[in-house]
Design an enzyme around this catalytic site. Structure first.
Site, mmCIF file in Angstrom:
data_model
loop_
_atom_site.group_PDB
_atom_site.id
_atom_site.type_symbol
_atom_site.label_atom_id
_atom_site.label_comp_id
_atom_site.label_asym_id
_atom_site.label_seq_id
_atom_site.Cartn_x
_atom_site.Cartn_y
_atom_site.Cartn_z
ATOM 1 C CG ASP A 1 -8.122 0.572 -2.728
ATOM 2 O OD1 ASP A 1 -8.895 0.937 -3.628
ATOM 3 O OD2 ASP A 1 -7.731 -0.602 -2.600
ATOM 4 C CD GLU B 1 -8.248 4.915 -3.906
ATOM 5 O OE1 GLU B 1 -8.843 3.865 -4.185
ATOM 6 O OE2 GLU B 1 -7.093 5.166 -4.312
#
Length: 238
Positions: free
Chosen positions: A62, A130
């Site tokens: 992320d 992610e």
């Protein structure tokens, strides 16, 4: 001896992960364990003591994606201010977009998770995507990860013109959500700081007397938009 020389024999699952990474990301894993972990949901890892879930890699990915997209937009739009760049970045790195990318590249078929539970596939697709970016980063370096993301993800799966055409109004979205759920939402300017003959405002969203997202901007409106955006993310609404 021959097997030792040639390396560890790969299982069908290992070969499938390698093939997937090469085909969709143009990247061949060196430490395959990183990538199998990136594709392991906690519902599956919780059933086996020796397994780790992808949550830590998701956190790392992320952050890496956020920096890559920020860098990409900074170079792409040299004349745009921070408010514009922040809004466009938010549309690219939000959960909905990342889940859509995960679905489009077919990531679900490679994720290990426990079926028969109330798990939203879209959520675990975005999280696994992610985590894979986090795995690439640990398996290589930032520059290689950036190249992979820019050439394989942004170029193939993100329509920047379509993103730019979308009206970005986080405050309206938050207020509509608040009305539907009969919640009192207000905005408070917590700071007004002068900076080189210009003002920088800090706003906080307050929902039923509880503080949520913070935002900064050159105007109160911009600060409130950024605070709304952060609040929507904290609430899991984007």
């Amino acid at each position: 001896m021959l097997r030792l020389f040639l390396g560890k024999k790969r299982s069908k699952g290992d070969l499938a992960v390698i093939s997937f990474m090469v085909k969709k990301f143009g990247y061949r894993p060196k430490d395959l364990e990183l990538f199998t972990r990136a594709l392991t949901h906690k519902s599956y890892s919780n059933t086996k003591d020796e397994l780790k879930s992808n949550e830590r890699l998701e956190y790392l990915g992320d952050t890496v994606i956020d920096l890559i997209v920020a860098d990409y937009l900074f170079d792409k739009f040299p004349d745009k201010d921070e408010g514009f760049l922040t809004k466009v970045k938010a549309k690219i790195v939000n959960r909905k977009m990342l889940a859509a990318i995960g679905a489009e590249i077919g990531i679900a078929k490679h994720i290990r998770y426990k079926t028969g539970r109330s798990i939203r596939i879209a959520t675990i697709e975005g999280n696994a995507f992610e985590a894979l970016i986090g795995a690439i980063y640990l398996d290589s370096n930032f520059e290689i990860t950036k190249k992979v993301f820019n050439t394989r993800i942004i170029r193939n799966y993100i329509n920047l013109n379509e993103v730019l055409e979308q009206e970005i109004d986080f405050k309206s979205a938050l207020l509509i959500w608040g009305q539907k759920n009969k919640l009192q939402i207000e905005y408070r300017i917590t700071e007004e700081a002068s900076r080189e003959n210009d003002y920088l405002y800090t706003s906080v969203v307050v929902i039923n007397d509880k503080k949520w997202g913070l935002g900064k901007g050159k105007s109160k409106k911009e600060a409130e938009q950024q605070a709304s955006n952060e609040t929507l993310e904290l609430l899991g609404l984007q």
